[in-house]
Design a protein around this motif. Structure first.
Motif, PDB file in Angstrom:
ATOM      1  N   VAL A  64       0.843  -1.192   0.000  1.00  0.00           N
ATOM      2  CA  VAL A  64       0.000   0.000   0.000  1.00  0.00           C
ATOM      3  C   VAL A  64       0.884   1.250   0.000  1.00  0.00           C
ATOM      4  CG1 VAL A  64      -1.777   1.276   1.248  1.00  0.00           C
ATOM      5  CG2 VAL A  64      -1.807  -1.226   1.238  1.00  0.00           C
ATOM      6  N   ASN A  65       0.583   2.181  -0.921  1.00  0.00           N
ATOM      7  CA  ASN A  65       1.405   3.396  -1.012  1.00  0.00           C
ATOM      8  C   ASN A  65       0.948   4.459  -0.012  1.00  0.00           C
ATOM      9  OD1 ASN A  65      -0.788   4.884  -2.172  1.00  0.00           O
ATOM     10  ND2 ASN A  65      -0.293   3.999  -4.173  1.00  0.00           N
ATOM     11  N   ASP A  66       1.730   5.512   0.097  1.00  0.00           N
ATOM     12  CA  ASP A  66       1.449   6.543   1.103  1.00  0.00           C
ATOM     13  C   ASP A  66       0.143   7.289   0.829  1.00  0.00           C
ATOM     14  OD1 ASP A  66       3.758   5.907   2.444  1.00  0.00           O
ATOM     15  OD2 ASP A  66       4.989   7.389   1.378  1.00  0.00           O
ATOM     16  N   ARG A  67      -0.167   7.558  -0.421  1.00  0.00           N
ATOM     17  CA  ARG A  67      -1.416   8.264  -0.729  1.00  0.00           C
ATOM     18  C   ARG A  67      -2.622   7.426  -0.295  1.00  0.00           C
ATOM     19  NH1 ARG A  67      -3.929   9.828  -6.677  1.00  0.00           N
ATOM     20  NH2 ARG A  67      -5.680  11.043  -5.876  1.00  0.00           N
ATOM     21  N   ALA A  68      -2.521   6.109  -0.467  1.00  0.00           N
ATOM     22  CA  ALA A  68      -3.611   5.223  -0.083  1.00  0.00           C
ATOM     23  C   ALA A  68      -3.845   5.273   1.423  1.00  0.00           C
ATOM     24  CB  ALA A  68      -3.309   3.795  -0.516  1.00  0.00           C
ATOM     25  N   LYS A  69      -2.768   5.388   2.187  1.00  0.00           N
ATOM     26  CA  LYS A  69      -2.912   5.441   3.636  1.00  0.00           C
ATOM     27  C   LYS A  69      -3.703   6.671   4.071  1.00  0.00           C
ATOM     28  CE  LYS A  69       1.231   2.722   4.657  1.00  0.00           C
ATOM     29  NZ  LYS A  69       2.561   2.684   5.300  1.00  0.00           N
ATOM     30  N   GLU A  70      -3.567   7.757   3.309  1.00  0.00           N
ATOM     31  CA  GLU A  70      -4.357   8.957   3.624  1.00  0.00           C
ATOM     32  C   GLU A  70      -5.851   8.694   3.425  1.00  0.00           C
ATOM     33  OE1 GLU A  70      -4.940  13.562   2.026  1.00  0.00           O
ATOM     34  OE2 GLU A  70      -3.272  12.343   1.297  1.00  0.00           O
ATOM     35  N   VAL A  71      -6.189   8.055   2.305  1.00  0.00           N
ATOM     36  CA  VAL A  71      -7.595   7.723   2.022  1.00  0.00           C
ATOM     37  C   VAL A  71      -8.116   6.716   3.039  1.00  0.00           C
ATOM     38  CG1 VAL A  71      -9.174   6.693   0.348  1.00  0.00           C
ATOM     39  CG2 VAL A  71      -7.347   8.200  -0.438  1.00  0.00           C
ATOM     40  N   LEU A  72      -7.318   5.671   3.327  1.00  0.00           N
ATOM     41  CA  LEU A  72      -7.741   4.638   4.275  1.00  0.00           C
ATOM     42  C   LEU A  72      -7.889   5.201   5.684  1.00  0.00           C
ATOM     43  CD1 LEU A  72      -5.579   1.609   3.041  1.00  0.00           C
ATOM     44  CD2 LEU A  72      -8.016   2.016   2.667  1.00  0.00           C
ATOM     45  N   GLY A  73      -7.118   6.238   6.006  1.00  0.00           N
ATOM     46  CA  GLY A  73      -7.257   6.879   7.314  1.00  0.00           C
ATOM     47  C   GLY A  73      -8.639   7.490   7.482  1.00  0.00           C
ATOM     48  N   LYS A  74      -9.167   8.100   6.400  1.00  0.00           N
ATOM     49  CA  LYS A  74     -10.522   8.668   6.463  1.00  0.00           C
ATOM     50  C   LYS A  74     -11.571   7.574   6.592  1.00  0.00           C
ATOM     51  CE  LYS A  74      -9.194  12.696   3.711  1.00  0.00           C
ATOM     52  NZ  LYS A  74      -9.417  13.451   2.458  1.00  0.00           N
ATOM     53  N   VAL A  75     -11.348   6.467   5.877  1.00  0.00           N
ATOM     54  CA  VAL A  75     -12.283   5.337   5.979  1.00  0.00           C
ATOM     55  C   VAL A  75     -12.260   4.765   7.399  1.00  0.00           C
ATOM     56  CG1 VAL A  75     -12.796   3.008   5.162  1.00  0.00           C
ATOM     57  CG2 VAL A  75     -12.076   4.765   3.536  1.00  0.00           C
ATOM     58  N   ALA A  76     -11.075   4.620   7.949  1.00  0.00           N
ATOM     59  CA  ALA A  76     -10.930   4.061   9.292  1.00  0.00           C
ATOM     60  C   ALA A  76     -11.663   4.919  10.326  1.00  0.00           C
ATOM     61  CB  ALA A  76      -9.453   3.939   9.657  1.00  0.00           C
ATOM     62  N   LYS A  77     -11.609   6.230  10.141  1.00  0.00           N
ATOM     63  CA  LYS A  77     -12.266   7.140  11.074  1.00  0.00           C
ATOM     64  C   LYS A  77     -13.772   6.879  11.125  1.00  0.00           C
ATOM     65  CE  LYS A  77     -13.039  12.080  11.957  1.00  0.00           C
ATOM     66  NZ  LYS A  77     -12.747  13.465  11.492  1.00  0.00           N
ATOM     67  N   VAL A  78     -14.390   6.685   9.953  1.00  0.00           N
ATOM     68  CA  VAL A  78     -15.837   6.436   9.902  1.00  0.00           C
ATOM     69  C   VAL A  78     -16.160   5.053  10.437  1.00  0.00           C
ATOM     70  CG1 VAL A  78     -17.841   6.242   8.389  1.00  0.00           C
ATOM     71  CG2 VAL A  78     -16.130   8.012   7.963  1.00  0.00           C
ATOM     72  N   VAL A  79     -15.347   4.044  10.059  1.00  0.00           N
ATOM     73  CA  VAL A  79     -15.613   2.666  10.499  1.00  0.00           C
ATOM     74  C   VAL A  79     -15.529   2.566  12.016  1.00  0.00           C
ATOM     75  CG1 VAL A  79     -14.775   0.286  10.427  1.00  0.00           C
ATOM     76  CG2 VAL A  79     -14.867   1.645   8.322  1.00  0.00           C
ATOM     77  N   LYS A  80     -14.560   3.230  12.599  1.00  0.00           N
ATOM     78  CA  LYS A  80     -14.397   3.170  14.056  1.00  0.00           C
ATOM     79  C   LYS A  80     -15.580   3.802  14.791  1.00  0.00           C
ATOM     80  CE  LYS A  80     -10.245   4.992  14.110  1.00  0.00           C
ATOM     81  NZ  LYS A  80      -8.970   5.533  14.668  1.00  0.00           N
ATOM     82  N   SER A  81     -16.283   4.720  14.117  1.00  0.00           N
ATOM     83  CA  SER A  81     -17.426   5.376  14.764  1.00  0.00           C
ATOM     84  C   SER A  81     -18.693   4.514  14.706  1.00  0.00           C
ATOM     85  CB  SER A  81     -17.704   6.726  14.081  1.00  0.00           C
ATOM     86  OG  SER A  81     -18.193   6.546  12.763  1.00  0.00           O
ATOM     87  N   LYS A  82     -18.619   3.367  14.028  1.00  0.00           N
ATOM     88  CA  LYS A  82     -19.776   2.476  13.887  1.00  0.00           C
ATOM     89  C   LYS A  82     -19.439   1.103  14.458  1.00  0.00           C
ATOM     90  CE  LYS A  82     -21.922   5.692  11.553  1.00  0.00           C
ATOM     91  NZ  LYS A  82     -23.048   6.443  12.150  1.00  0.00           N
ATOM     92  N   PRO A  83     -19.523   0.946  15.770  1.00  0.00           N
ATOM     93  CA  PRO A  83     -19.103  -0.331  16.391  1.00  0.00           C
ATOM     94  C   PRO A  83     -19.976  -1.519  16.010  1.00  0.00           C
ATOM     95  CG  PRO A  83     -20.186   1.094  17.989  1.00  0.00           C
ATOM     96  CD  PRO A  83     -19.983   1.922  16.765  1.00  0.00           C
ATOM     97  N   ASP A  84     -21.190  -1.273  15.491  1.00  0.00           N
ATOM     98  CA  ASP A  84     -22.085  -2.378  15.131  1.00  0.00           C
ATOM     99  C   ASP A  84     -21.904  -2.824  13.686  1.00  0.00           C
ATOM    100  OD1 ASP A  84     -23.170  -2.365  17.666  1.00  0.00           O
ATOM    101  OD2 ASP A  84     -24.738  -0.926  17.131  1.00  0.00           O
ATOM    102  N   PHE A  85     -20.869  -2.348  13.018  1.00  0.00           N
ATOM    103  CA  PHE A  85     -20.649  -2.696  11.620  1.00  0.00           C
ATOM    104  C   PHE A  85     -19.323  -3.424  11.436  1.00  0.00           C
ATOM    105  CE2 PHE A  85     -23.966   0.320  11.330  1.00  0.00           C
ATOM    106  CZ  PHE A  85     -24.612   0.121  10.119  1.00  0.00           C
TER     107      PHE A  85
END
Length: 286
Positions: free
Chosen positions: A166-187
């Motif tokens: 995974v490249n560095d730019r992808a980690k930036e995008v995945l960081g935003k995804v991780a933020k939303v996923v972590k806010s939804k514990p039932d998913f």
């Protein structure tokens, strides 16, 4: 009556010999008047006899009719009693049916509420993802498909050609995804990697199956590093077998090389919620 007529005629002959013509004529007129009265009386008598016979027939018919009506009345009374019993049973059955329908309607309503709640959560999730990830990027697509939310990321944003790092730019995008996923514990979050059909063989990987699985696990590890609960993550490789475009062109193959991050409710928890509602309804009914 015939004797009376003969007697009258004989008297006229006898009297005719000893009475005047005037008296005879008077007697003759009297006799005719008597005869007319007799005839009239005979006609009235016959009429009365006919009326009597007719009245007797009508009386007999009325008696038969009265008997029939009495039998019909008795049958109606019995039928009314039977109908009352049936109506009472029918009313009880209708009441039970209505009660059962109410219970079913309540169950349907509860389940519909649960589905609406799920849909509302999914809609809020889509809104959050679009806001965080950035819907303006043509290489990132956020959408809802068959009741689940997915983020489709073009291959070039995540990996170099033929690589699973995974490249560095992808980690930036995945960081935003991780933020939303972590806010939804039932998913849960499933990472689904796809390739094109161009043959791949770079040890230790031997084909596109290996490459797709390895890319999926690489993204999962990045999400773990970003704080997503490992128990919520699923890695899935789909190789070349679920294309979204034709592989006859370079553009089509590029579109098929993608990674989908699918965010979906925990199915077991969703069904547990439904089962809990059903048990609550059964308990309320008892």
């Amino acid at each position: 009556m015939k004797k009376l007529i003969l007697l009258g005629i004989s008297s006229m002959f006898l009297l005719g010999s000893c009475v005047s013509k005037k008296e005879y004529a008077a007697l003759e007129a009297k006799q005719k008047e008597t005869q007319d009265l007799l005839n009239s009386a005979t006609v009235k008598l016959n009429s009365c006899l006919e009326e009597k016979a007719s009245a007797s027939a009508r009386a007999t018919a009325l008696e038969d009719r009265i008997a029939d009506l009495r039998r019909s009345n008795e049958n109606l009374i019995q039928s009314n009693k039977d109908l009352t019993i049936l109506t009472s049973k029918g009313a009880s059955n209708v009441e039970k049916t209505l009660e059962s329908m109410k219970e079913k309607d309540l169950k349907i309503s509860r389940l519909q509420d649960a589905m609406n709640k799920k849909d509302s959560v999914m809609l809020a999730l889509v809104t959050s993802l679009k806001k965080e990830v950035g819907i303006n990027d043509p290489d990132i697509e956020v959408n809802v498909e068959k009741g689940v939310v997915f983020i489709s990321i073009a291959d070039k944003l995540l990996f170099k050609s033929g690589s699973y790092v995974v490249n560095d730019r992808a980690k930036e995008v995945l960081g935003k995804v991780a933020k939303v996923v972590k806010s939804k514990p039932d998913f849960e979050c499933m990472v689904e990697a796809h390739t094109d059909p161009v043959p791949y063989n770079k040890p230790p990987l031997i084909d596109n199956w290996d490459l797709s699985v390895k890319r999926a696990t690489s993204v999962v590890r990045v999400l773990e590093e970003l704080g997503v609960n490992s128990g919520k993550l699923i890695a899935a490789g789909r190789s070349q077998y679920v294309p979204i475009e034709s592989n006859d062109t370079a553009e089509g193959r590029a579109a098929n090389r993608r990674t989908r991050i699918v965010i979906l409710p925990k199915i077991d928890e969703f069904y547990d919620m439904i089962e809990k509602e059903m048990k609550n309804l059964e308990a309320a009914g008892n």
